[in-house]
Structures are given as C-alpha cells and as structure tokens.
Design a protein around this motif. Structure first.
Motif, PDB file in Angstrom:
ATOM      1  N   GLN A   1      -7.043  -4.548  -6.146  1.00 48.58           N
ATOM      2  CA  GLN A   1      -6.978  -3.142  -6.113  1.00 48.58           C
ATOM      3  C   GLN A   1      -7.817  -2.579  -5.200  1.00 48.58           C
ATOM      4  N   LYS A   2      -9.246  -3.187  -5.068  1.00 45.73           N
ATOM      5  CA  LYS A   2     -10.099  -2.757  -4.013  1.00 45.73           C
ATOM      6  C   LYS A   2      -9.596  -3.140  -2.804  1.00 45.73           C
ATOM      7  N   GLN A   3      -8.865  -4.269  -2.385  1.00 42.78           N
ATOM      8  CA  GLN A   3      -8.172  -4.364  -1.154  1.00 42.78           C
ATOM      9  C   GLN A   3      -7.252  -3.591  -0.881  1.00 42.78           C
ATOM     10  N   THR A   4      -6.346  -3.345  -1.548  1.00 38.75           N
ATOM     11  CA  THR A   4      -5.465  -2.128  -1.243  1.00 38.75           C
ATOM     12  C   THR A   4      -6.119  -0.714  -1.174  1.00 38.75           C
ATOM     13  N   GLU A   5      -7.116  -0.236  -1.886  1.00 40.67           N
ATOM     14  CA  GLU A   5      -7.757   0.753  -1.374  1.00 40.67           C
ATOM     15  C   GLU A   5      -8.404   0.659  -0.043  1.00 40.67           C
ATOM     16  N   ALA A   6      -8.925  -0.270   0.335  1.00 40.54           N
ATOM     17  CA  ALA A   6      -9.528  -0.507   1.609  1.00 40.54           C
ATOM     18  C   ALA A   6      -8.524  -0.486   2.703  1.00 40.54           C
ATOM     19  N   HIS A   7      -7.286  -1.098   2.482  1.00 41.47           N
ATOM     20  CA  HIS A   7      -6.143  -1.157   3.344  1.00 41.47           C
ATOM     21  C   HIS A   7      -5.844   0.403   3.507  1.00 41.47           C
ATOM     22  N   ASP A   8      -5.857   1.196   2.424  1.00 37.67           N
ATOM     23  CA  ASP A   8      -5.392   2.541   2.671  1.00 37.67           C
ATOM     24  C   ASP A   8      -6.141   3.325   3.468  1.00 37.67           C
ATOM     25  N   ARG A   9      -7.392   3.173   3.254  1.00 36.64           N
ATOM     26  CA  ARG A   9      -8.706   3.816   3.967  1.00 36.64           C
ATOM     27  C   ARG A   9      -8.463   3.457   5.326  1.00 36.64           C
TER      28      ARG A   9
ATOM     29  N   ALA B   1      -7.708   5.885   8.459  1.00 31.45           N
ATOM     30  CA  ALA B   1      -8.707   5.985   9.800  1.00 31.45           C
ATOM     31  C   ALA B   1      -8.142   5.717  11.088  1.00 31.45           C
ATOM     32  N   GLY B   2      -7.092   4.815  10.971  1.00 29.66           N
ATOM     33  CA  GLY B   2      -6.339   4.420  12.215  1.00 29.66           C
ATOM     34  C   GLY B   2      -5.307   5.504  12.776  1.00 29.66           C
ATOM     35  N   ALA B   3      -4.863   6.415  11.581  1.00 31.83           N
ATOM     36  CA  ALA B   3      -3.976   7.312  12.014  1.00 31.83           C
ATOM     37  C   ALA B   3      -4.655   8.559  12.470  1.00 31.83           C
TER      38      ALA B   3
END
Length: 105
Positions: A68-76, A80-82
């Motif tokens: 879950q934390k990895q998914t949240e970090a990926h989304d953030r 940020a990339g966008a």
C-alpha cells in the motif's frame, strides 16, 4: 518394546525456570536503570500493540501495508512527474516565444 517419555513435566519445569529467570532479570534491570527501564518497557509494549493492530488490520483488509505504501509513493511520484512535464512544456513555450520575439526584431 517402545520406550515412551513424558516430556510435558520436563517442559513445564523448564518453562517455570525460564519465567523465574526473566522475572529476576526484570527486577535487576529495574533496580539498575529505574525510570528509564520502565519507559523503554512502555515503548516496547506500545510497539507490540501497534504491530498487532497493524497486522490484524492488514489481514482484515486483505492488503499488505508495504504494498500500500509503495502504491502511494508510486502515485505521488507519477503526479510529481506529470507536474514537472507540464512546467517543462510551459518553459519551452516561453523560450520559443522569447526566441521568436528576439529573432523577429
């Protein structure tokens, strides 16, 4: 002929011996370190409680907290990339406009 040993009484005696030894260590640490030792014990109990609650929540929800934390970090990072890509496009357009204005003078 089978020789059967009943090890249950031996295990009970060993368990009682270990519990007594742990209790003695606890007393000695409390005498030696006093309030600091009690604070550390409370923090350890708090950590155990947090771990138990987190583990049961993860089992009930069917998700793994790390995933879950990895998914949240990926989304953030994706967001940020966008944002960085949009800002880059704006800066490129501003530079093109500036270049054309200088060139057309």
């Amino acid at each position: 002929m089978l020789l059967t040993l009943n090890i249950f009484p031996l295990l009970q005696a060993q368990s009682a011996k270990l519990k007594a030894q742990i209790a003695e260590w606890d007393r000695n640490l409390a005498l030696r370190y006093g309030n600091r030792y009690h604070q550390i014990k409370q923090q350890l109990e708090g950590a155990k409680t947090w771990y138990t609650q987190t583990k049961s929540a993860a089992q009930n929800s069917g998700t793994i907290p790390l995933e879950q934390k990895q998914t949240e970090a990926h989304d953030r990072f994706a967001e940020a990339g966008a944002v960085a890509a949009r800002k880059e496009a704006v800066i490129k357009q501003q530079l093109k406009d500036l270049w054309h204005s200088i060139r057309n003078r």
